[in-house]
Design an enzyme around this catalytic site. Structure first.
Site, PDB file in Angstrom:
ATOM      1  N   TYR A  51      -5.211 -10.263 -26.459  1.00  0.00           N
ATOM      2  CA  TYR A  51      -4.686 -11.352 -27.294  1.00  0.00           C
ATOM      3  C   TYR A  51      -5.297 -12.660 -26.802  1.00  0.00           C
ATOM      4  CZ  TYR A  51      -1.432 -10.634 -31.048  1.00  0.00           C
ATOM      5  OH  TYR A  51      -0.905 -10.373 -32.283  1.00  0.00           O
ATOM      6  N   GLU A  53      -4.905 -16.093 -28.653  1.00  0.00           N
ATOM      7  CA  GLU A  53      -4.634 -17.179 -29.603  1.00  0.00           C
ATOM      8  C   GLU A  53      -5.132 -18.503 -29.036  1.00  0.00           C
ATOM      9  OE1 GLU A  53      -0.741 -15.335 -31.889  1.00  0.00           O
ATOM     10  OE2 GLU A  53      -0.481 -17.035 -30.548  1.00  0.00           O
ATOM     11  N   ASP A 197     -20.555 -21.423 -49.975  1.00  0.00           N
ATOM     12  CA  ASP A 197     -20.247 -20.078 -49.495  1.00  0.00           C
ATOM     13  C   ASP A 197     -21.544 -19.273 -49.550  1.00  0.00           C
ATOM     14  OD1 ASP A 197     -19.516 -17.451 -49.178  1.00  0.00           O
ATOM     15  OD2 ASP A 197     -17.732 -17.579 -50.455  1.00  0.00           O
ATOM     16  N   THR A 223     -19.987 -14.571 -44.444  1.00  0.00           N
ATOM     17  CA  THR A 223     -19.649 -13.351 -43.718  1.00  0.00           C
ATOM     18  C   THR A 223     -20.830 -13.057 -42.799  1.00  0.00           C
ATOM     19  OG1 THR A 223     -20.649 -12.053 -45.498  1.00  0.00           O
ATOM     20  CG2 THR A 223     -18.274 -12.350 -45.581  1.00  0.00           C
ATOM     21  N   LYS A 226     -23.259  -8.256 -44.992  1.00  0.00           N
ATOM     22  CA  LYS A 226     -24.253  -8.512 -46.054  1.00  0.00           C
ATOM     23  C   LYS A 226     -25.636  -8.789 -45.444  1.00  0.00           C
ATOM     24  CE  LYS A 226     -20.438  -9.908 -48.900  1.00  0.00           C
ATOM     25  NZ  LYS A 226     -19.731 -10.850 -49.723  1.00  0.00           N
ATOM     26  N   ARG A 232     -18.538  -6.771 -39.445  1.00  0.00           N
ATOM     27  CA  ARG A 232     -17.730  -7.224 -40.573  1.00  0.00           C
ATOM     28  C   ARG A 232     -16.857  -8.393 -40.120  1.00  0.00           C
ATOM     29  NH1 ARG A 232     -17.044  -5.389 -45.464  1.00  0.00           N
ATOM     30  NH2 ARG A 232     -18.494  -3.719 -45.004  1.00  0.00           N
TER      31      ARG A 232
HETATM   32  C1  LIG Z   1     -18.468 -11.013 -50.051  1.00  0.00           C
HETATM   33  C2  LIG Z   1     -18.126 -12.400 -50.319  1.00  0.00           C
HETATM   34  C3  LIG Z   1     -16.968 -12.978 -49.770  1.00  0.00           C
HETATM   35  C4  LIG Z   1     -15.861 -12.163 -49.165  1.00  0.00           C
HETATM   36  O1  LIG Z   1     -16.028 -11.646 -47.967  1.00  0.00           O
HETATM   37  P1  LIG Z   1     -14.933 -10.644 -47.358  1.00  0.00           P
HETATM   38  O2  LIG Z   1     -15.425 -10.508 -45.983  1.00  0.00           O
HETATM   39  O3  LIG Z   1     -14.984  -9.411 -48.191  1.00  0.00           O
HETATM   40  O4  LIG Z   1     -13.607 -11.313 -47.433  1.00  0.00           O
HETATM   41  C5  LIG Z   1     -16.768 -14.324 -49.957  1.00  0.00           C
HETATM   42  N1  LIG Z   1     -17.630 -15.064 -50.663  1.00  0.00           N
HETATM   43  C6  LIG Z   1     -18.731 -14.535 -51.239  1.00  0.00           C
HETATM   44  C7  LIG Z   1     -19.639 -15.414 -52.022  1.00  0.00           C
HETATM   45  C8  LIG Z   1     -19.003 -13.182 -51.090  1.00  0.00           C
HETATM   46  O5  LIG Z   1     -20.076 -12.656 -51.681  1.00  0.00           O
END
Ligand SMILES: *Cc1c(COP(=O)(O)O)cnc(C)c1O
Length: 424
Positions: A51, A53, A197, A223, A226, A232
């Site tokens: 933990y 925090e 994003d 993230t 990808k 992840r």
């Molecule tokens: C995949 C994606 C997310 C979400 O990611 P998670 O890890 O599944 O919550 C957010 N924004 C965009 C543009 C994405 O393609």
């Protein structure tokens, strides 16, 4: 995995099934990837027990000396990799990263403006079914009907009209370069924060193959999954001045203890992404997408926007008389995994759609070359042209399985003795 096999047979069988599946299909879902096994080593480590925090140097739990080292490494590397002033590596996922940024600087009821989900945007940018669309007053901009690309004049027009507190750029099914300086100008004109994003394109940004949003955005979320090919999880980059607000918004705002083993995975992911090998990989991802798009378009099958600049493309399957769902199912029968996807101005329901999304990040990690991706694209063309033909499908499946055999995945993770000969 012998211990798991003997302790929990049902769970082991599911993992084994997944191993067999990834070795006997080609993964073309644009958001997926295969991480180096060394990242799984970090993620499956003793760090799961702790933990922690708070943040490095200021924790609410004792015994965090080594956890601080792990998180500091991840923070420093995220900043170095993307040239950012501030990084937070605790968000459990991409959606959490977005929630934290919004929670940091917006009040419930504030207006946000993002790319329409049906035009390639993401649920967490204000969709009605997402908490972001419940807490904030969300509106969207779309792509132009003619070019199917973002119409920046239209984004500016909507922004002037609704005056959002936050403008959001980035999406999940947008095959073209995004003009971040232009988004900055629009945000400045209406006094909005700019959130980019970059979840889908983070690996390309890291490798210098897509312009970076970092110099232009107030906040960049992503993230590590990808195209960045990591653990992840999510992370946030920002201008220094927003650091304290974001730290508070992540913890205690929307999360409790950080998932430290995933932060270790992120630290390793950032280190790997700084290297030449990763840059070569990212170049190959883009090249493979370009080659596939060329084959598909040359065969007379329509691509949304006519092509791709990045790792993904959207195929208008109606141009061969199929809905996206029918196309996805036909390709699944020949061991190609894609997802049906709405295309701009789609007349079908989200369950049916008029398109499929294809990405090259996962297959490229597996070692697929442009020649091999050309073969995959030719298979796709043949199957989409003639989805009812058993001969076409049998031949296609043979070709796909032969390619799979050339590029085994993680087979060293399992004791070969635990797989039957056929599975191995
Ligand atoms: C995949 C994606 C997310 C979400 O990611 P998670 O890890 O599944 O919550 C957010 N924004 C965009 C543009 C994405 O393609």
């Amino acid at each position: 995995m012998e211990r798991l096999a003997s302790l929990d047979h049902e769970l082991f069988e599911a993992l084994k099934g997944e191993l067999v599946r990834i070795n006997t299909t080609i993964e073309l879902i644009a958001s997926e990837n295969f991480v180096p096994s060394v990242i799984m080593e970090a993620q499956g480590s003793i760090l799961t027990n702790k933990y922690a925090e708070g943040y490095p140097g200021r924790r609410y739990h004792g015994g965090c000396a080594y956890i601080d080292i792990v998180e500091s490494l991840a923070i420093q590397r995220a900043k170095a990799l993307f040239g950012a002033e501030y990084a937070n590596v605790q968000p459990h996922s991409g959606v959490n990263a977005n929630l934290a940024v919004m929670h940091a600087v917006l009040k419930p009821g504030d207006r946000i403006l993002g790319l329409d989900l049906h035009h390639g945007g993401h649920l967490s940018h204000g969709s009605r079914v997402s908490i972001t669309g419940r807490v904030y007053q969300a509106q969207s901009y779309g792509v132009s009907k003619e070019t199917e690309q973002i119409d920046y004049d239209e984004v500016a027009r909507i922004a002037r009209e609704i005056r959002p507190r936050m403008l959001i750029a980035g999406g999940s099914a947008y095959p073209r370069v995004i003009d971040f300086p232009r988004f900055r100008d629009i945000a400045d004109e209406v006094g909005a924060y700019l959130l980019v994003d970059m979840a889908h394109i983070a690996g390309l940004v890291a490798a210098g193959l897509h312009p970076s949003p970092v110099p232009f955005a107030d906040f960049v979320t992503s993230t590590t999954t990808k195209t960045l090919r990591g653990a992840r999880g999510g992370f946030i980059l920002a201008k220094e001045q927003y650091g304290p607000a974001i730290d508070k918004a992540v913890f205690p705002g929307i999360q409790g203890g950080p998932i430290v083993q995933n932060i270790a995975g992120k630290a390793l992911c950032f280190k790997i992404a700084m290297g030449d090998e990763f840059r070569q990989y990212a170049r190959m991802v883009v090249e493979n997408a370009r080659v596939m798009a060329q084959v598909i378009a040359d065969a007379g099958i329509r691509l949304v926007t006519g092509g791709t600049d990045n790792h993904l493309m959207l195929v208008d399957t109606k141009s061969v008389g199929l809905t996206g769902r029918q196309a996805e199912e036909a390709l699944e029968e020949v061991a190609l995994t894609v997802n049906k996807n709405l295309i701009p101005y789609d007349t079908e329901k989200p369950w049916e759609t008029s398109g499929i999304r294809i990405g090259t990040a996962a297959a490229t990690s597996r070692g697929f070359t442009p020649d091999e991706m050309q073969t995959v694209a030719e298979v796709i063309v043949k199957v989409l042209r003639d989805p009812a033909s058993a001969t076409v499908k049998a031949e296609a499946l043979r070709t796909v399985l032969e390619l799979c055999r050339r590029h085994p995945l993680y087979l060293d993770q399992f004791e070969y003795g635990l797989l039957t000969k056929k599975e191995a």
